[in-house]
Design a protein around this motif. Structure first.
Motif, PDB file in Angstrom:
ATOM      1  N   UNK A 136       4.975  -6.736  12.391  1.00 50.11           N
ATOM      2  CA  UNK A 136       5.387  -6.747  11.065  1.00 50.11           C
ATOM      3  C   UNK A 136       5.756  -5.337  10.875  1.00 50.11           C
ATOM      4  N   UNK A 137       6.706  -4.831   9.766  1.00 47.67           N
ATOM      5  CA  UNK A 137       7.147  -3.574   9.398  1.00 47.67           C
ATOM      6  C   UNK A 137       6.776  -3.460   7.989  1.00 47.67           C
ATOM      7  N   UNK A 138       6.730  -2.281   7.662  1.00 47.52           N
ATOM      8  CA  UNK A 138       6.207  -1.797   6.213  1.00 47.52           C
ATOM      9  C   UNK A 138       7.005  -0.528   6.056  1.00 47.52           C
ATOM     10  N   UNK A 139       7.959  -0.455   5.129  1.00 42.87           N
ATOM     11  CA  UNK A 139       8.901   0.623   5.061  1.00 42.87           C
ATOM     12  C   UNK A 139       8.694   1.429   3.459  1.00 42.87           C
ATOM     13  N   UNK A 140       8.846   2.624   3.394  1.00 47.23           N
ATOM     14  CA  UNK A 140       9.010   3.380   2.254  1.00 47.23           C
ATOM     15  C   UNK A 140      10.572   4.094   2.157  1.00 47.23           C
ATOM     16  N   UNK A 141      10.928   4.216   1.299  1.00 45.35           N
ATOM     17  CA  UNK A 141      12.348   4.829   1.041  1.00 45.35           C
ATOM     18  C   UNK A 141      12.158   6.411   0.434  1.00 45.35           C
ATOM     19  N   UNK A 216      -1.021   5.405   0.917  1.00 42.09           N
ATOM     20  CA  UNK A 216       0.196   6.398   0.829  1.00 42.09           C
ATOM     21  C   UNK A 216       0.328   7.317  -0.627  1.00 42.09           C
ATOM     22  N   UNK A 217       0.851   8.465  -0.430  1.00 39.21           N
ATOM     23  CA  UNK A 217       0.802   9.262  -1.428  1.00 39.21           C
ATOM     24  C   UNK A 217       2.149  10.209  -1.283  1.00 39.21           C
ATOM     25  N   UNK A 218       3.015  10.135  -2.324  1.00 33.49           N
ATOM     26  CA  UNK A 218       4.396  10.884  -2.261  1.00 33.49           C
ATOM     27  C   UNK A 218       5.301  10.463  -3.285  1.00 33.49           C
ATOM     28  N   UNK A 219       6.406  10.993  -2.930  1.00 35.05           N
ATOM     29  CA  UNK A 219       7.461  10.571  -4.021  1.00 35.05           C
ATOM     30  C   UNK A 219       8.220   9.472  -2.925  1.00 35.05           C
ATOM     31  N   UNK A 220       8.459   8.372  -3.068  1.00 35.41           N
ATOM     32  CA  UNK A 220       8.948   7.488  -2.251  1.00 35.41           C
ATOM     33  C   UNK A 220       9.351   6.098  -3.148  1.00 35.41           C
ATOM     34  N   UNK A 221       9.951   5.128  -2.624  1.00 28.39           N
ATOM     35  CA  UNK A 221      10.148   4.046  -3.362  1.00 28.39           C
ATOM     36  C   UNK A 221       9.744   2.930  -2.179  1.00 28.39           C
ATOM     37  N   UNK A 222       9.089   1.767  -2.664  1.00 24.35           N
ATOM     38  CA  UNK A 222       8.526   0.776  -1.369  1.00 24.35           C
ATOM     39  C   UNK A 222       9.634  -0.170  -1.320  1.00 24.35           C
ATOM     40  N   UNK A 223      10.167  -0.125   0.112  1.00 23.77           N
ATOM     41  CA  UNK A 223      10.872  -1.090   0.529  1.00 23.77           C
ATOM     42  C   UNK A 223      10.185  -2.566   1.089  1.00 23.77           C
ATOM     43  N   UNK A 224       8.941  -2.166   1.501  1.00 19.90           N
ATOM     44  CA  UNK A 224       8.416  -3.366   1.874  1.00 19.90           C
ATOM     45  C   UNK A 224       8.425  -3.602   3.563  1.00 19.90           C
TER      46      UNK A 224
END
Length: 224
Positions: A136-141, A216-224
């Motif tokens: 399974x993958x989990x991604x952040x933009x 997670x901590x930062x400036x990102x958007x969750x892609x999932x």
């Protein structure tokens, strides 16, 4: 002596005499050409007389003078400077990716530091269940040069994982891996080398589901 007597003493050449003189002159010219001119000028000595008389040496001197007069550039092989091989890890981001990130060459150290302190910082904690025998993958933009802090751990079962990023808009299938191993937990940080999706692929090789807790901590958007 009268005028009539003077005309009687002027020699008159016959056609036979003229032909003989012409033939003699031609023969002499040929002899001079073969014996002198050809050995001295062209180093052609069919009779051997030119070598014996030292005439062929004149031809050698003439050839040497011509070689000195000709430019030596034609005999010079020009070589291109060899490029120094730079290890992959020391190459700039645009070289390793095959393309230049937007305005990468314009960013200063101060701008990169400012990007790490973006006002859009957020923090998230999520539980991700990896099914038995599945991946399974989990991604952040994340934008280029934005800083991300992360920590994840399992409920005790080790997982194979690949922490990597994919450039936004790339159609070649390129991705850059930051960490690949098998573990039960990992903690670290990342400064995104390019704008795109960054995240994890976990592989559960066991026969039971495994839960991953990701912080997670930062400036990102969750892609999932």
């Amino acid at each position: 002596m009268t005028l009539s007597n003077a005309h009687q003493h002027i020699p008159v050449h016959s056609n036979k005499t003229l032909i003989k003189a012409s033939v003699t002159a031609t023969v002499m010219a040929v002899i001079i050409l073969v014996l002198i001119i050809l050995p001295a000028e062209y180093k052609v000595d069919p009779t051997g007389f030119g070598k014996a008389a030292g005439l062929t040496q004149l031809a050698d001197l003439s050839e040497a003078e011509l070689e000195v007069a000709e430019p030596v550039e034609s005999n010079v092989v020009k070589t291109q400077p060899q490029e120094k091989t730079v290890p992959l890890a020391e190459q700039p981001v645009e070289s390793r990716l095959g393309f230049a990130p937007p305005a990468a060459h314009l960013l200063t150290v101060e701008q990169i530091k400012a990007a790490r302190q973006t006002p859009g910082v957020r923090s998230d904690t999520i539980d991700i269940v990896i099914p038995a025998g599945k991946g399974l993958e989990y991604k952040l933009l994340i934008d280029a040069y934005v800083h991300l802090e992360y920590e994840w751990r399992t409920d005790g079962q080790p997982l194979y994982f690949d922490f990597h990023g994919e450039p936004q808009g790339d159609q070649s299938g390129y991705y850059e891996s930051f960490a690949i191993t098998t573990a039960t937990e990992m903690k670290g940080s990342l400064t995104a080398p390019f704008t795109g999706s960054h995240g994890w692929y976990w592989k559960n090789k066991s026969g039971t589901p495994v839960t991953v807790t990701l912080i997670t901590k930062g400036d990102y958007r969750i892609k999932g």
